[in-house]
Design a protein around this motif. Structure first.
Motif, PDB file in Angstrom:
ATOM      1  N   TYR A 109      41.462  23.950 120.033  1.00 19.09           N
ATOM      2  CA  TYR A 109      42.116  23.840 119.195  1.00 19.09           C
ATOM      3  C   TYR A 109      42.786  22.025 119.352  1.00 19.09           C
TER       4      TYR A 109
ATOM      5  N   PRO B  38      46.658  21.422 117.221  1.00 18.54           N
ATOM      6  CA  PRO B  38      47.830  21.242 118.168  1.00 18.54           C
ATOM      7  C   PRO B  38      47.954  20.073 118.163  1.00 18.54           C
TER       8      PRO B  38
ATOM      9  N   CYS C  93      51.417  17.517 117.028  1.00 14.98           N
ATOM     10  CA  CYS C  93      51.673  17.508 118.156  1.00 14.98           C
ATOM     11  C   CYS C  93      52.301  15.824 118.405  1.00 14.98           C
TER      12      CYS C  93
ATOM     13  N   TYR D 266      53.488  23.669 113.421  1.00 12.05           N
ATOM     14  CA  TYR D 266      53.066  23.610 114.393  1.00 12.05           C
ATOM     15  C   TYR D 266      53.016  25.375 115.024  1.00 12.05           C
TER      16      TYR D 266
ATOM     17  N   LEU E 241      49.424  27.437 116.834  1.00 11.04           N
ATOM     18  CA  LEU E 241      49.448  27.737 117.652  1.00 11.04           C
ATOM     19  C   LEU E 241      48.522  29.077 118.064  1.00 11.04           C
TER      20      LEU E 241
ATOM     21  N   PHE F 212      52.280  25.486 124.277  1.00 10.92           N
ATOM     22  CA  PHE F 212      52.420  24.585 123.257  1.00 10.92           C
ATOM     23  C   PHE F 212      53.760  24.216 122.884  1.00 10.92           C
TER      24      PHE F 212
END
Length: 544
Positions: free
Chosen positions: A324, A327, A331, A452, A456, A464
């Motif tokens: 992933y 993210p 982030c 975001y 997730l 997360f």
């Protein structure tokens, strides 16, 4: 030894047949949860908004009035460098030092050093709490208790009214404690957003291992993109709820400062009363949220050593970067922007009070603080209304808001040159910045939360979400520390704005690298490799 997998959360669903024997003994596999106790009920959404509102009164005064109180007291007990007790100026170019850690530092550096300490503490606590929040019934319990404590530590401020060094240390201790407690509720409160989004059908997605997985995933992706408007509304409403709470406490400060006799020459005591009032509202509303917000129950924690489990889960989370990556890209960009924004705003508030005058300009500062939150709320609401009508992609909005922030920060750095008459050296510049930057900042914060949440993986909501806050707090202490050192040597609040300009430029690079569509596709594939026997959770009806 197998690593614990991400806890899976279910709401208003049939309890899985794979429950452990102990659970099977007390709950049958066809048990249903009443709809009013589900996160898809209006009661749950309103309860969450009440919780978001409850943190606003204390958060608003903690970020605006507590630094102002510290700045006023530090200026009063400090002295001009090189003199024994010559009083410091209260307006214009102020060169003032105050004792700190066995030596003297610039009186504004005193506040920035405290920010660096508080953020390092927040980072450690967030790391632990977000790592275990998805297990058991910890999410709601941790969140409400920390919110009540957050407000409770604001209550004593009004009882310390004198400008003494002893009270300066007391204010600093209370502020650090409030900051540490806020680290508990922040990731947990934010983690409810993706849960509400999934309950609305945002994340309805098939198992990638099914025969018709490809077609189903394409259909799921279309449904996901079609429901972005809901995530926009949920994200904006939660931010607006918190902002309304801040507006309430800041409005109290405006009224007190502009009606009291002492407010014209010094609004210091008005700040103290507003801080205590904000804390009281947070305590009461936090308790109300406890009654009405459904509890999200995850699987039992696979280890009784919760600190070890939290650290292990954070390590496993970092290892999921290859699977992933999107993210993590968003982030990092979000964290860099948020760090630059919070550092810039803290320095800007201190600079405003120097330009308008410590004490004499406090009435103006209460209005400035009030309008900051008000315009922020209007900014995010405007974006929520414009998004469905304007043919712009989410990332296009992000680039627009980031450009505004870059321009304002660059403008501030121009004040480094003493020969230039601009660079936040006049009150008018602050009001223009207020009208432009506050709406853009709030809108970008809501936009970040939507993007975001969309990328997730299921069952990793708090984890997360905690990653974003933990990375921010783990690195966020560096900015105030650097700013403190710079301010201590230059005694010019425009110099500390320079590192924030660099952080913003790097953040833009990560936003460019981030691929939202790719992240959505990856998030629709379920988290695989689950250990057998992991219990899927459910929203449980609480006895009230």
């Amino acid at each position: 030894m197998s690593t614990p997998d991400a806890p899976k959360l279910e709401y208003d669903e049939t309890i899985p047949s794979s429950l452990t024997k102990n659970v099977e003994a007390s709950v049958t596999s066809d048990t249903k949860i009443p709809d009013k106790h589900s996160l898809r009920s209006r009661r749950a959404l309103w309860a969450w908004l009440i919780v978001c509102f409850s943190t606003g009164p204390t958060d608003g005064v903690a970020s605006r009035y507590v630094p102002a109180v510290l700045q006023s007291v530090a200026n009063a007990v400090g002295h001009v460098p090189g003199t024994a007790n010559q009083p410091c100026a209260t307006r214009g170019k102020i060169v003032c030092v105050v004792p700190f850690g066995g030596r003297t530092v610039d009186y504004n550096s005193y506040i920035l050093y405290l920010q660096a300490i508080s953020r390092s503490i927040e980072g450690a606590l967030t790391l632990l709490i977000s790592g275990v929040a998805d297990y058991g019934n910890y999410r709601k319990t941790f969140m409400i208790i920390s919110i009540v404590l957050f407000g409770a530590f604001a209550l004593p401020f009004a009882s310390f009214t004198e400008k003494t060094y002893h009270n300066l240390v007391t204010y600093a201790s209370l502020w650090l404690t409030m900051s540490a407690v806020s680290a508990a509720y922040a990731p947990l409160e934010s983690s409810y957003l993706p849960l509400f989004m999934r309950e609305s059908g945002w994340f309805d997605r098939p198992d990638a291992r099914d025969a018709n997985a490809n077609q189903d995933l394409e259909d799921g992706e279309r449904r996901l993109k079609g429901n972005i408007a809901f995530g926009t509304r949920a994200s904006v409403l939660s931010l607006v709820a918190g902002n309304l709470g801040s507006i309430l406490s800041l409005l109290i400060g405006v009224i007190i400062a502009n009606t009291s006799k002492s407010g014209a020459r010094d609004g210091y005591r008005s700040f103290l009363v507003a801080i205590t009032a904000g804390g009281a509202v947070t305590v009461v509303l936090g308790a109300i949220g406890w009654v009405f917000l459904p509890s999200v129950r995850g699987p039992p924690a696979p280890s009784r050593n919760l600190p070890f489990l939290a650290l292990k889960n954070q390590y496993n989370l970092l290892k999921s970067f290859r699977r992933y990556p999107e993210p993590f890209k968003l982030c990092i960009g979000w964290v860099l922007w948020n760090t630059a924004n919070s550092n810039f705003q803290s320095v800007l508030g201190l600079a405003f009070r120097e330009v308008t005058g410590l004490g004499s300009g406090d009435r103006l500062y209460t209005v400035y603080s009030f309008l900051t939150i008000l315009l922020a709320s209007l900014g995010s609401l405007t974006w929520m209304l414009l998004y469905p009508t304007l043919p712009l992609a989410l990332k296009s909005y992000a680039y627009l808001f980031l450009s505004i922030h870059l321009l304002c920060t660059l403008w501030g750095t121009l004040g480094i040159n003493s020969a230039l008459p601009i660079g936040f050296k006049h009150p008018a510049e602050f009001w223009v910045e207020l009208a432009v930057l506050s709406p853009a900042t709030s809108a970008l914060r809501a936009l970040n939360r939507v993007m975001y949440a969309a990328v997730l993986p299921r069952g990793r909501e708090a984890h997360f979400t905690g990653l974003e806050i933990t990375l921010g707090l783990a690195t966020g202490w560096v900015g105030p520390l650097v700013q403190s050192v710079i301010q201590d040597r230059t005694h010019n609040l425009r110099w500390p704005m320079l590192p924030n300009l660099f952080l913003l430029a790097v953040a833009v690079g990560f936003y460019l690298w981030f691929d939202l569509d790719k992240g959505i596709r990856e998030a629709m594939v379920p988290w695989e490799g689950a250990d057998e026997g992991v219990v899927e959770g459910s929203v449980v009806e609480e006895k009230i």
